[in-house]
Design a protein around this motif. Structure first.
Motif, PDB file in Angstrom:
ATOM      1  N   ALA A 123       0.853  -1.229  -0.028  1.00 15.03           N
ATOM      2  CA  ALA A 123       0.046  -0.176  -0.166  1.00 15.03           C
ATOM      3  C   ALA A 123       0.777   1.095  -0.057  1.00 15.03           C
ATOM      4  CB  ALA A 123      -0.822  -0.199   1.413  1.00 15.03           C
ATOM      5  N   GLY A 124       1.801   1.279   0.820  1.00 16.28           N
ATOM      6  CA  GLY A 124       2.905   2.323   0.779  1.00 16.28           C
ATOM      7  C   GLY A 124       3.472   2.671  -0.404  1.00 16.28           C
ATOM      8  N   LEU A 125       3.902   1.399  -1.066  1.00 12.74           N
ATOM      9  CA  LEU A 125       4.610   1.587  -2.446  1.00 12.74           C
ATOM     10  C   LEU A 125       3.790   1.976  -3.398  1.00 12.74           C
ATOM     11  CD1 LEU A 125       6.584  -1.591  -2.297  1.00 12.74           C
ATOM     12  CD2 LEU A 125       7.552   0.879  -2.232  1.00 12.74           C
ATOM     13  N   VAL A 126       2.569   1.717  -3.524  1.00 11.93           N
ATOM     14  CA  VAL A 126       1.367   2.106  -4.386  1.00 11.93           C
ATOM     15  C   VAL A 126       1.263   3.634  -4.303  1.00 11.93           C
ATOM     16  CG1 VAL A 126      -0.949   1.966  -5.142  1.00 11.93           C
ATOM     17  CG2 VAL A 126       0.266   0.036  -4.827  1.00 11.93           C
ATOM     18  N   ASP A 127       0.937   4.116  -3.047  1.00 13.53           N
ATOM     19  CA  ASP A 127       0.682   5.594  -2.643  1.00 13.53           C
ATOM     20  C   ASP A 127       1.933   6.458  -3.242  1.00 13.53           C
ATOM     21  OD1 ASP A 127      -1.735   4.812  -1.481  1.00 13.53           O
ATOM     22  OD2 ASP A 127      -0.824   4.991   0.451  1.00 13.53           O
TER      23      ASP A 127
ATOM     24  N   ALA B 142      -7.276  -6.727  -4.606  1.00 11.26           N
ATOM     25  CA  ALA B 142      -8.068  -6.113  -3.475  1.00 11.26           C
ATOM     26  C   ALA B 142      -7.311  -4.848  -2.988  1.00 11.26           C
ATOM     27  CB  ALA B 142      -8.135  -7.253  -2.466  1.00 11.26           C
ATOM     28  N   LEU B 143      -5.749  -4.883  -3.110  1.00 16.67           N
ATOM     29  CA  LEU B 143      -5.041  -3.686  -2.865  1.00 16.67           C
ATOM     30  C   LEU B 143      -5.501  -2.447  -3.928  1.00 16.67           C
ATOM     31  CD1 LEU B 143      -2.758  -2.126  -1.437  1.00 16.67           C
ATOM     32  CD2 LEU B 143      -1.074  -3.337  -3.061  1.00 16.67           C
TER      33      LEU B 143
ATOM     34  N   ARG C 189      -7.942  -2.307  -6.196  1.00 19.04           N
ATOM     35  CA  ARG C 189      -9.212  -1.925  -6.239  1.00 19.04           C
ATOM     36  C   ARG C 189      -9.765  -1.041  -5.254  1.00 19.04           C
ATOM     37  NH1 ARG C 189     -11.414  -7.728  -8.755  1.00 19.04           N
ATOM     38  NH2 ARG C 189     -11.213  -7.195 -11.102  1.00 19.04           N
ATOM     39  N   GLY C 190      -9.100  -1.351  -4.031  1.00 18.16           N
ATOM     40  CA  GLY C 190      -9.587  -0.543  -2.798  1.00 18.16           C
ATOM     41  C   GLY C 190      -8.917   0.927  -2.795  1.00 18.16           C
ATOM     42  N   ARG C 191      -7.761   1.001  -3.850  1.00 15.29           N
ATOM     43  CA  ARG C 191      -7.459   2.364  -3.983  1.00 15.29           C
ATOM     44  C   ARG C 191      -7.921   3.101  -5.421  1.00 15.29           C
ATOM     45  NH1 ARG C 191      -4.300   1.176  -0.252  1.00 15.29           N
ATOM     46  NH2 ARG C 191      -2.951   2.541   0.966  1.00 15.29           N
ATOM     47  N   GLY C 192      -9.071   2.492  -5.765  1.00 16.28           N
ATOM     48  CA  GLY C 192      -9.607   3.232  -6.962  1.00 16.28           C
ATOM     49  C   GLY C 192      -9.277   2.791  -8.164  1.00 16.28           C
ATOM     50  N   TYR C 193      -8.778   1.687  -8.563  1.00 18.78           N
ATOM     51  CA  TYR C 193      -8.200   1.267  -9.856  1.00 18.78           C
ATOM     52  C   TYR C 193      -9.372   0.312 -10.423  1.00 18.78           C
ATOM     53  CZ  TYR C 193      -3.317   2.736  -9.024  1.00 18.78           C
ATOM     54  OH  TYR C 193      -2.338   3.365  -8.708  1.00 18.78           O
TER      55      TYR C 193
END
Length: 161
Positions: free
Chosen positions: A89-93, A120-121, A123-127
């Motif tokens: 999650a930190g890397l995606v951000d 899930a990671l 999609r949970g961040r709006g992808y």
């Protein structure tokens, strides 16, 4: 633990990057030569999570294309010893911030259709899914194509009126 463990990778990180790659993927892996090329010549950003003082916890690789508003998240991996700790999650951000800082308005990626945790990671961040590649991976698994529009960064001076 450091406040912001994500930083740009250096050539000194290549061995650790290969270790993460080998521990994370059964096939279609980036090797030492490819990581060295990406660090030295590619148009993009290779970011690492270096919160663990002894080793890297994960990485994300972005590719930038000239004359495009779309950045590509080419690869992301968390070392198996650090799964479930928010590294991905930190890397995606960080990848989104990096792409936005370079003027990109959309981030795209491909992901294994059977990778429930990563799906899930993202999609949970709006992808959102916008396509599919049949038999994309070495074992014949399909890849889902995901994308997310990136809101432009608003300078603080514009927020104060």
């Amino acid at each position: 633990m450091k406040a912001n463990p994500v930083r740009r990778a250096t050539l000194d990180d290549v061995a650790a990057l290969v270790g993460i790659e080998d521990a994370s993927f059964p096939g279609n892996r980036l090797d030492r030569r490819r990581f060295r090329y990406l660090l030295a010549s590619a148009h993009g950003a290779l970011l690492v999570d270096a919160a663990d003082e002894d080793s890297l916890r994960g990485y994300v690789l972005l590719l930038f294309r000239a004359n495009s508003t779309i950045a590509r998240l080419y690869s992301i991996a968390t070392h198996p010893e650090h799964l479930g700790r928010g590294v991905g999650a930190g890397l995606v951000d960080a990848a989104e911030r990096q792409a936005r800082a370079h003027g990109y308005t959309c981030l795209r990626l491909e992901i294994r259709a059977d990778n429930a945790a990563s799906l899930a990671l993202f999609r949970g961040r709006g992808y959102r899914e916008f396509g599919r590649h049949a038999a994309y991976y070495h074992d014949g698994m399909d890849a889902l194509r995901l994308q997310k529009p990136l809101a432009p960064r608003i300078p603080a001076s514009d927020l104060t009126g």
